[in-house]
Structures are given as structure tokens and as C-alpha cells.
Design an enzyme around this catalytic site. Sequence first.
Site, PDB file in Angstrom:
ATOM      1  N   THR A 173     -42.991  23.231   4.837  1.00  0.00           N
ATOM      2  CA  THR A 173     -41.852  24.057   4.449  1.00  0.00           C
ATOM      3  C   THR A 173     -42.209  25.015   3.314  1.00  0.00           C
ATOM      4  O   THR A 173     -43.085  24.718   2.491  1.00  0.00           O
ATOM      5  CB  THR A 173     -40.694  23.131   4.000  1.00  0.00           C
ATOM      6  OG1 THR A 173     -39.707  23.903   3.326  1.00  0.00           O
ATOM      7  CG2 THR A 173     -41.167  22.054   3.032  1.00  0.00           C
ATOM      8  N   ASP A 174     -41.478  26.129   3.239  1.00  0.00           N
ATOM      9  CA  ASP A 174     -41.636  27.068   2.116  1.00  0.00           C
ATOM     10  C   ASP A 174     -41.218  26.431   0.788  1.00  0.00           C
ATOM     11  O   ASP A 174     -41.626  26.878  -0.284  1.00  0.00           O
ATOM     12  CB  ASP A 174     -40.822  28.349   2.368  1.00  0.00           C
ATOM     13  CG  ASP A 174     -39.354  28.103   2.680  1.00  0.00           C
ATOM     14  OD1 ASP A 174     -38.921  26.930   2.755  1.00  0.00           O
ATOM     15  OD2 ASP A 174     -38.614  29.101   2.851  1.00  0.00           O
ATOM     16  N   GLU A 175     -40.423  25.355   0.861  1.00  0.00           N
ATOM     17  CA  GLU A 175     -39.822  24.788  -0.357  1.00  0.00           C
ATOM     18  C   GLU A 175     -40.843  24.213  -1.333  1.00  0.00           C
ATOM     19  O   GLU A 175     -40.547  24.025  -2.518  1.00  0.00           O
ATOM     20  CB  GLU A 175     -38.772  23.724   0.022  1.00  0.00           C
ATOM     21  CG  GLU A 175     -37.756  24.286   0.996  1.00  0.00           C
ATOM     22  CD  GLU A 175     -36.513  23.448   1.201  1.00  0.00           C
ATOM     23  OE1 GLU A 175     -36.208  22.582   0.377  1.00  0.00           O
ATOM     24  OE2 GLU A 175     -35.836  23.672   2.221  1.00  0.00           O
ATOM     25  N   TYR A 226     -37.418  16.099  -1.862  1.00  0.00           N
ATOM     26  CA  TYR A 226     -37.893  16.472  -0.525  1.00  0.00           C
ATOM     27  C   TYR A 226     -39.144  17.339  -0.630  1.00  0.00           C
ATOM     28  O   TYR A 226     -40.191  17.027  -0.049  1.00  0.00           O
ATOM     29  CB  TYR A 226     -36.787  17.205   0.245  1.00  0.00           C
ATOM     30  CG  TYR A 226     -37.277  17.953   1.461  1.00  0.00           C
ATOM     31  CD1 TYR A 226     -37.838  17.283   2.554  1.00  0.00           C
ATOM     32  CD2 TYR A 226     -37.193  19.359   1.535  1.00  0.00           C
ATOM     33  CE1 TYR A 226     -38.292  17.977   3.667  1.00  0.00           C
ATOM     34  CE2 TYR A 226     -37.646  20.051   2.644  1.00  0.00           C
ATOM     35  CZ  TYR A 226     -38.192  19.361   3.706  1.00  0.00           C
ATOM     36  OH  TYR A 226     -38.648  20.063   4.806  1.00  0.00           O
ATOM     37  N   LYS A 276     -43.075  16.729   0.548  1.00  0.00           N
ATOM     38  CA  LYS A 276     -43.762  17.599   1.512  1.00  0.00           C
ATOM     39  C   LYS A 276     -45.012  18.209   0.872  1.00  0.00           C
ATOM     40  O   LYS A 276     -46.050  18.354   1.522  1.00  0.00           O
ATOM     41  CB  LYS A 276     -42.828  18.705   2.014  1.00  0.00           C
ATOM     42  CG  LYS A 276     -41.696  18.240   2.912  1.00  0.00           C
ATOM     43  CD  LYS A 276     -42.134  17.630   4.231  1.00  0.00           C
ATOM     44  CE  LYS A 276     -42.734  18.621   5.191  1.00  0.00           C
ATOM     45  NZ  LYS A 276     -43.007  18.005   6.521  1.00  0.00           N
TER      46      LYS A 276
HETATM   47  P1  NAD Z   1     -35.224  16.302  11.602  1.00  0.00           P
HETATM   48  O1  NAD Z   1     -34.732  15.551  10.416  1.00  0.00           O
HETATM   49  O2  NAD Z   1     -34.240  16.940  12.526  1.00  0.00           O
HETATM   50  O3  NAD Z   1     -36.141  15.356  12.491  1.00  0.00           O
HETATM   51  C1  NAD Z   1     -37.111  14.504  11.953  1.00  0.00           C
HETATM   52  C2  NAD Z   1     -37.569  13.550  13.044  1.00  0.00           C
HETATM   53  O4  NAD Z   1     -38.575  12.699  12.503  1.00  0.00           O
HETATM   54  C3  NAD Z   1     -36.451  12.634  13.571  1.00  0.00           C
HETATM   55  O5  NAD Z   1     -36.503  12.586  14.972  1.00  0.00           O
HETATM   56  C4  NAD Z   1     -36.770  11.280  12.956  1.00  0.00           C
HETATM   57  O6  NAD Z   1     -36.325  10.190  13.736  1.00  0.00           O
HETATM   58  C5  NAD Z   1     -38.288  11.351  12.882  1.00  0.00           C
HETATM   59  N1  NAD Z   1     -38.838  10.457  11.844  1.00  0.00           N
HETATM   60  C6  NAD Z   1     -38.417  10.322  10.553  1.00  0.00           C
HETATM   61  N2  NAD Z   1     -39.168   9.400   9.931  1.00  0.00           N
HETATM   62  C7  NAD Z   1     -40.086   8.963  10.822  1.00  0.00           C
HETATM   63  C8  NAD Z   1     -41.146   8.022  10.754  1.00  0.00           C
HETATM   64  N3  NAD Z   1     -41.415   7.336   9.633  1.00  0.00           N
HETATM   65  N4  NAD Z   1     -41.915   7.822  11.853  1.00  0.00           N
HETATM   66  C9  NAD Z   1     -41.659   8.506  13.007  1.00  0.00           C
HETATM   67  N5  NAD Z   1     -40.659   9.400  13.136  1.00  0.00           N
HETATM   68  C10 NAD Z   1     -39.889   9.625  12.047  1.00  0.00           C
HETATM   69  O7  NAD Z   1     -36.250  17.369  11.016  1.00  0.00           O
HETATM   70  P2  NAD Z   1     -36.549  18.864  11.496  1.00  0.00           P
HETATM   71  O8  NAD Z   1     -35.556  19.759  10.885  1.00  0.00           O
HETATM   72  O9  NAD Z   1     -36.781  18.865  12.964  1.00  0.00           O
HETATM   73  O10 NAD Z   1     -37.930  19.110  10.740  1.00  0.00           O
HETATM   74  C11 NAD Z   1     -39.167  18.807  11.369  1.00  0.00           C
HETATM   75  C12 NAD Z   1     -40.291  19.149  10.419  1.00  0.00           C
HETATM   76  O11 NAD Z   1     -40.210  20.518  10.052  1.00  0.00           O
HETATM   77  C13 NAD Z   1     -40.233  18.373   9.099  1.00  0.00           C
HETATM   78  O12 NAD Z   1     -41.537  18.026   8.737  1.00  0.00           O
HETATM   79  C14 NAD Z   1     -39.646  19.362   8.102  1.00  0.00           C
HETATM   80  O13 NAD Z   1     -40.115  19.105   6.811  1.00  0.00           O
HETATM   81  C15 NAD Z   1     -40.189  20.672   8.646  1.00  0.00           C
HETATM   82  N6  NAD Z   1     -39.371  21.865   8.362  1.00  0.00           N
HETATM   83  C16 NAD Z   1     -38.042  21.879   8.681  1.00  0.00           C
HETATM   84  C17 NAD Z   1     -37.296  23.028   8.457  1.00  0.00           C
HETATM   85  C18 NAD Z   1     -35.838  23.107   8.831  1.00  0.00           C
HETATM   86  O14 NAD Z   1     -35.195  24.132   8.536  1.00  0.00           O
HETATM   87  N7  NAD Z   1     -35.266  22.107   9.469  1.00  0.00           N
HETATM   88  C19 NAD Z   1     -37.905  24.152   7.878  1.00  0.00           C
HETATM   89  C20 NAD Z   1     -39.281  24.096   7.560  1.00  0.00           C
HETATM   90  C21 NAD Z   1     -39.996  22.946   7.815  1.00  0.00           C
HETATM   91  P1  TYD Z   2     -29.872  23.249   3.496  1.00  0.00           P
HETATM   92  O1  TYD Z   2     -29.471  23.607   4.884  1.00  0.00           O
HETATM   93  O2  TYD Z   2     -29.647  21.881   3.006  1.00  0.00           O
HETATM   94  O3  TYD Z   2     -31.404  23.668   3.364  1.00  0.00           O
HETATM   95  P2  TYD Z   2     -32.357  23.725   2.027  1.00  0.00           P
HETATM   96  O4  TYD Z   2     -33.438  22.762   2.366  1.00  0.00           O
HETATM   97  O5  TYD Z   2     -32.809  25.137   1.974  1.00  0.00           O
HETATM   98  O6  TYD Z   2     -31.607  23.321   0.841  1.00  0.00           O
HETATM   99  O7  TYD Z   2     -29.129  24.243   2.482  1.00  0.00           O
HETATM  100  C1  TYD Z   2     -29.273  25.643   2.589  1.00  0.00           C
HETATM  101  C2  TYD Z   2     -28.550  26.267   1.417  1.00  0.00           C
HETATM  102  O8  TYD Z   2     -27.145  26.017   1.564  1.00  0.00           O
HETATM  103  C3  TYD Z   2     -28.938  25.677   0.085  1.00  0.00           C
HETATM  104  O9  TYD Z   2     -28.919  26.715  -0.901  1.00  0.00           O
HETATM  105  C4  TYD Z   2     -27.843  24.664  -0.206  1.00  0.00           C
HETATM  106  C5  TYD Z   2     -26.627  25.284   0.443  1.00  0.00           C
HETATM  107  N1  TYD Z   2     -25.626  24.317   0.982  1.00  0.00           N
HETATM  108  C6  TYD Z   2     -24.274  24.498   0.688  1.00  0.00           C
HETATM  109  O10 TYD Z   2     -23.875  25.435  -0.036  1.00  0.00           O
HETATM  110  N2  TYD Z   2     -23.387  23.597   1.203  1.00  0.00           N
HETATM  111  C7  TYD Z   2     -23.762  22.551   1.983  1.00  0.00           C
HETATM  112  O11 TYD Z   2     -22.889  21.751   2.413  1.00  0.00           O
HETATM  113  C8  TYD Z   2     -25.142  22.395   2.295  1.00  0.00           C
HETATM  114  C9  TYD Z   2     -25.625  21.263   3.157  1.00  0.00           C
HETATM  115  C10 TYD Z   2     -26.050  23.310   1.776  1.00  0.00           C
END
Ligand code: NAD
Ligand code: TYD
Length: 348
Positions: A132-134, A159, A163
Amino acid sequence: MKYLITGGAGFIGSNFIHYLFDKYPEIEIINLDKLTYAGNLDNLKKFSAESGSASGGENYRYKFVKGDIADAELVNKLVRQVDVVVNFAAESHVDRSILDPAVFIKTNVLGTQVLLEAAHKNGKKRFHHVSTDEVYGSISLDSDEKWTEESPYQPRSLYSASKAASDHLVRAYFHTFGLPVTISNCANNLGPYMYPEKFISLAITNLLEGKKVPVYGEGKQVREWLHVEDHYVAIDLILEKGKVGETYFVGPPDEDRPNNLETIKKLLKIMNLPEDRIEFVKDRPGHDVKYAMNTSKIRKELGFTPKYSLDETLKKTVEWYQTNIEWWQKIKGSPEYKNYYDQQYAKR
Ligand code: NAD
Ligand code: TYD
């Protein structure tokens, strides 16, 4: 080609599995997922869901294994069978990392190390780590700074700290053992199967339920929003053309970046709803202010161009939640979700 996809029952991993099967007729996939609250086999209904099954028809190339990426014995057994590991498995929500940090360390840090060790010990398997960019921290609102892949890591949430640790381990396996790794650091994703705890999926589903959208603080924070399709296409491209040892940013097209409040106003416009559906609530502790990435490396070196503008991404995402009501209502009706929602929002 045989893939081990971890976390393939979550939001981005399940989208990636659908994409791979559509694109590559000969592919084989093992999906290892612990099925935490975020793991959902409804995301993969067209494939066989049974652990260990290799059922006939079009599903014989897909196997689901319920298990933990931190389980070294299981992970070794599975990694041995594949050519490529793509690690999506993670605890992924910042607000949950404030409520319960320990599981973020177990999965994101220790789990990633177990996978890396198995990839190293079983013939140096190609390893892609989804990050992630975070991990780069937070930019102030009055700054025009954009991070590059060379910027220092400065994570500030539980988080992003977990990461960041996992990314460092991935690079350490490259430098120490020559493990052929790549990392992608991606912006906030939107699209099908996004668990309704993240800002936009929570907002859309709350609005469809007739509820308000909780905006933290004054809603001045800025995020970069990318359609999940642009993310999984980029991962596939990195696996095909990326240079091992390298990190690639994945982000949306260059456009103005609205803050959270402006983004929700856009969403309300798309859904034809009034602005009094916004509710300002107590801010998140340690809330990162702004993320901004310079994504020229993946554009120049791999020829990647994101397809969707923010407006298109929001519209497509709204449409998906409008047509897949059963999917998210089942989640929002579950005791786990209700418990989390009360804990997170009741006292705000
Ligand atoms: P998500 O929370 O929707 O899904 C995570 C999955 O991992 C779930 O299916 C969960 O059951 C599984 N999991 C959790 N712990 C586990 C373990 N110990 N062993 C096996 N499986 C396990 O997450 P997502 O949004 O699909 O994100 C996927 C990846 O992308 C993550 O690594 C996250 O950090 C990264 N990412 C997400 C975003 C976003 O906007 N969602 C952005 C950038 C990077
Ligand atoms: P989120 O989707 O949790 O992603 P991030 O990992 O970037 O925090 O949140 C996106 C942005 O929205 C973040 O600035 C927090 C804000 N936010 C709210 O204002 N209300 C909410 O209920 C949630 C979940 C997030």
C-alpha cells in the site's frame, strides 16, 4: 503456470482470480485464505469452494484451501506445488488496527515471513507482494510533494507499520537470498466485493439503506482512488514484465484529487441524494492527512496506463452495489459486522 494466491477470498484477491481465469485459459490456481471476517467465498461463487477439491468442468484448475499464511507446514506444502506466489492476504483496515493491533502483526508481518521462507526454501519461487501507499506516511495539505518508490518509509498507523515491515522483509529476502520478488504499492481501491467497512463501500451501502455517511473530522483528508481493475491489471503486468527486486507504484490517472468530503459530495450527486446525508463524526486517531504518489515509473517502464477516471470509478462502484444488494446485505446483517459497526461508530 500455477499460482498460489493468498487472501484470494478478499476484495482485491478475488477480483484478481476472476481476471486471471478469464485471461489465461491454461492457468491453475491454489487460493489459500483463512476466511477471516473479510474473506468471503460468495466472491468466488463460480469456482468450487470446497477445500481440497479439484472438481471437474471448468473448475478443475482451481483449488481453495482454508488456512493461515502463518502456518509454515501448510504453506510449505502449497508453495512446493506452484510457480508463482502472489500475496494479498492481510488484515487491511486501519480502524480495525486501532481496535486490535496484534493480529495485524501476526498476519501481515509473521505471515509474510512464513510465505517468503517457503518461497526461498522451495526453489526460489517468483514472489509478488501486494502493498500500500500508506507505508510512506502522510503529506501535509499545503504540500505538492508526491512520493516516489525511493521515498523513505514513514508509516504512522498500526496497519501501515505492519505493511511496511512486510515490505522490508520482502526486500531482505531479495538481497539476502536472491528471491525473485516484486512489490506493488497501490492507492485506495474501489470496485466489486469491497467489504463494506472501507469509506466508500460503507458510504454507498449506508446510503442505499437510508442511513447517513460518517465522515471523520472535517473530511479534509485526501486519498487517491483507483478502480480495482486497474490494480489487478497492473499486478499481472508486473508479474509479466517487472524487474525482480523492484517496487512499482500503482495509482489512478492524473486528475484533481478531491478530499473526503468532496468525494462524498460527488458520490451523493451520482446517487441523486442530498448533502444532508453527511454526518460529521469524531476523527480517527493519528489520521493520515494525504497520500500522493508519482506513478511515472510503472507508466514509463512497463507501459501501464490506468483506465478509469474517479467519476467513472465511483459510478461503476455504485452500480455494482446497487445490483448486488444481497451480497452486502448478508455481510451487514451478520453479528460480526453489527458488533464492529457498534464498536466503531456508536460513540462517535
Ligand atoms: P481484504 O481485507 O478484503 O481481504 C484480505 C483477505 O485475506 C481475506 O480474504 C482474509 O480472509 C485473508 N486473510 C487475512 N488473514 C489471513 C491469514 N492469516 N492467512 C490467510 N488469509 C488471510 O483486503 P483487500 O482490500 O483485498 O487487500 C488485499 C491486499 O491489498 C492487502 O495486502 C492490502 O494491504 C493491499 N491493499 C489494499 C488496498 C485497498 O484499498 N483495499 C489498497 C492497497 C493495498
Ligand atoms: P479507508 O477507506 O478506511 O482507507 P484508508 O486506509 O485510506 O484510511 O478511509 C479512507 C478515508 O476516509 C480516510 O481518510 C478515513 C476516512 N473515513 C471516514 O471519513 N469515515 C469512515 O467511516 C471511514 C471508514 C473512513
